[in-house]
Design an enzyme around this catalytic site. Structure first.
Site, short mmCIF file in Angstrom:
data_model
loop_
_atom_site.label_atom_id
_atom_site.label_comp_id
_atom_site.label_asym_id
_atom_site.label_seq_id
_atom_site.Cartn_x
_atom_site.Cartn_y
_atom_site.Cartn_z
N SER A 128 33.63 52.16 32.06
CA SER A 128 32.88 51.11 32.34
C SER A 128 31.75 50.57 31.11
O SER A 128 31.09 52.04 30.80
CB SER A 128 32.13 50.77 33.67
OG SER A 128 31.21 49.77 33.64
N LYS A 182 37.34 52.90 39.68
CA LYS A 182 36.76 51.60 38.65
C LYS A 182 36.80 50.16 39.36
O LYS A 182 36.03 49.58 39.36
CB LYS A 182 37.54 51.68 37.41
CG LYS A 182 37.20 50.58 36.43
CD LYS A 182 35.97 50.92 35.85
CE LYS A 182 35.36 49.43 34.94
NZ LYS A 182 36.04 48.47 34.75
N HIS A 185 34.07 50.06 41.61
CA HIS A 185 32.87 49.80 40.72
C HIS A 185 32.69 48.24 40.35
O HIS A 185 31.73 47.67 40.38
CB HIS A 185 32.99 50.47 39.51
CG HIS A 185 32.02 50.20 38.21
ND1 HIS A 185 32.31 48.84 37.65
CD2 HIS A 185 30.84 50.45 37.88
CE1 HIS A 185 31.25 48.75 36.77
NE2 HIS A 185 30.42 49.74 36.65
N ASN A 186 33.87 47.55 39.91
CA ASN A 186 33.89 46.38 39.59
C ASN A 186 33.68 45.19 40.80
O ASN A 186 32.92 44.40 40.49
CB ASN A 186 35.27 45.83 38.88
CG ASN A 186 35.43 46.19 37.43
OD1 ASN A 186 34.82 47.25 37.04
ND2 ASN A 186 36.22 45.86 36.77
N GLU A 189 30.04 45.24 41.12
CA GLU A 189 29.63 44.50 40.09
C GLU A 189 29.63 43.07 40.38
O GLU A 189 28.55 42.38 40.38
CB GLU A 189 30.39 44.73 38.85
CG GLU A 189 30.19 44.02 37.63
CD GLU A 189 31.22 44.07 36.28
OE1 GLU A 189 31.63 45.27 36.23
OE2 GLU A 189 31.90 43.19 36.18
#
Ligand code: 6PG
Length: 474
Positions: A128, A182, A185-186, A189
């Site tokens: 990222s 990930k 994480h997104n 986000e």
């Protein structure tokens, strides 16, 4: 020729930036792109003594030191399978392929299992930080075989961002764990961005703030506990003049947002696992709804809108929105971390949430000072079952939840779409619910489908003949 440390396949923005980052750190990198023109362009624009171009995968793999390390920086999905197919005959036992794209973690699990049969390691590496991060220090989430990771660790740790002098790169867990993290994480986000967008709507339409005011407000927020990459860029965005027309660019940007799918994957996985990440899901659906511009225009004409009343005390209003945003952010991160905690149990990954929070502290899109507090929360023993139970976050929620409720009621009464903030309040109230109304749901299920119900005063499952309910139908 000295053997190369690593090969990068895919030299568009992310691949090229990562290759140059590795080269800057003294690693000998071989770069290959399916289209030779791209490779030539990269070599013209960014000549580097440690970066060697290749126009043939065979030559690239021949030039690599053993065990060979080939990192794919290509579009997730079918292209990854196609390149793996080309690479496998060129590799031998002990070599490894690293996938640095946003691949779906189930694909990574499948590929890892398939390649393991041939003795080739497959590492799913979440990366990222966008172009800037890839070039000068991203946050890196490697998953796969732990032994294989050790041989690539020096490269990944060297190129990663650093927080408190530690690399923002840490082994996440076996098979798809890196790409799973990930994906979450997104998802976080998406929720973070949506919360900021909703705060913007409140400040603009009820607070009456101009773009210049907004730039100032977000900048001041970035100096406090909300300090983060996303708040920082938001402050800058409001300052940006339009290069094609008068005024600020923000006012000319179409009010509809796209998504590539990682947030949607997180939402689907959460539903499958039985974890509530409603704020992340609402951020996905908000983008979906934003795309229906024609329908929205028609509905705006047909559905009466409440009259918007400007806030009389602008300063107090902005402070209330800030506290609401901060509280919403705690809940969004709590949801994301709960999803990872559940996945860790489900897949046996043994995820270290404290470590994961620590590698989010720099380099990635959700980097924020607030991640120091999340790191502390998950480093504590015993670990909190939810971030919300951590003493620090609990006290912040109790201090600020009135602001969150006020922001939500203000938005709702003024007809503003603020789904993430609404879901933050709903989640909090469901999370702490003394009465959830689920007794009635049980009764209904037993009544119409004999699905049985559980009681508060004795163990077991029961079925009741719901005479009154069924009589009412006649
Ligand atoms: C990152 C980002 C990145 C992602 C973009 C766009 O961590 O660097 O998450 O991987 O591709 O943010 O994502 P959407 O198109 O889904 O908004």
């Amino acid at each position: 020729m000295t053997k190369l440390d690593i090969g990068i396949v895919g030299l568009s923005v992310m691949g090229r930036s990562l290759a140059l980052n590795m080269a800057d750190h003294g690693f000998k990198v071989g770069g290959y792109n399916r289209s030779a023109a791209v490779t030539q362009q990269v070599m013209r624009d960014h000549p580097h003594e440690n970066l060697t171009p290749f126009y043939d995968l065979n030559r690239l793999t021949d030039a690599l030191s053993r065990p060979r390390k080939v990192m794919l920086m290509i579009q997730a999905g079918k292209p990854v399978d196609a390149v793996i197919e080309q690479l496998v005959p060129l590799l031998e036992e002990g070599d490894m392929i690293l996938d640095g794209g946003n691949s779906f973690f189930e694909d990574t699990r499948r590929r890892a299992a398939l390649l393991a049969e041939k003795g080739i390691h497959y590492l799913g590496v979440g990366i990222s930080g966008g172009e800037e991060g890839a070039r000068f220090g991203p946050s890196i989430m490697p998953g796969g075989n732990a032994g294989a990771y050790e041989s690539v660790r020096p490269i990944l740790e060297a190129i990663a961002a650093r927080a408190m002098d530690e690399p923002c790169c840490s082994y996440i867990g076996p098979d798809g764990a890196g790409h799973y993290v990930k994906m979450v994480h997104n998802g976080i986000e998406y929720a973070d961005m949506q919360l900021i967008a909703e705060s913007y709507l409140l400040l603009k339409y009820v607070g009456g703030f101009t773009n210049q005011d907004l730039a100032h407000i977000f900048k001041s927020w970035n100096d406090g506990e909300l300090h983060s990459y996303l708040i920082g860029i938001t402050a800058g965005i409001f300052r940006e003049a339009d290069d094609l027309a008068d005024g600020e660019l923000i006012d000319r940007i179409k009010d509809s947002a796209k998504q590539k799918g990682t947030g949607r994957w997180a939402s689907i996985e959460a539903l499958k696992q039985g974890v509530d990440i409603s704020m992340i899901t609402s951020a996905c659906t908000a983008r979906i709804m934003s795309n229906h511009l024609d329908e929205r225009e028609k509905a705006w004409e047909l559905i009466h809108s409440p009259a918007v009343s400007l806030s009389p005390d602008k300063e107090a209003f902005a402070a209330m929105v800030r506290e609401a945003l901060y509280t919403g952010k705690i809940i969004a991160y709590a949801q994301g971390f709960s999803l990872m905690q559940d996945a860790s149990r489900l897949y046996g990954w043994n995820l270290d949430l404290g470590k994961i929070a620590s590698i989010f502290r720099a380099g990635c899109i959700i980097q924020a000072v607030f991640l120091n507090d999340i790191t502390h929360a998950f480093e504590a023993e015993p670990k909190p079952e939810s971030l919300i139970f951590d003493r620090f976050f609990l006290s912040r929620i109790n201090e600020h939840q009135d602001s969150l409720r006020q922001a939500v009621s203000t938005g709702v009464m003024n007809g503003l779409p603020i789904p993430a903030l609404c879901n933050a309040v709903s989640y909090l109230d469901e999370f702490r619910a003394k009465a959830a109304g689920a007794n009635l749901i049980q009764a209904q299920r037993d009544c119409f489908g004999a699905h049985t119900y559980e009681r508060t005063d004795r163990e077991g499952v029961f079925h009741h003949e719901w005479r009154w309910a069924n009589d009412n139908q006649h």
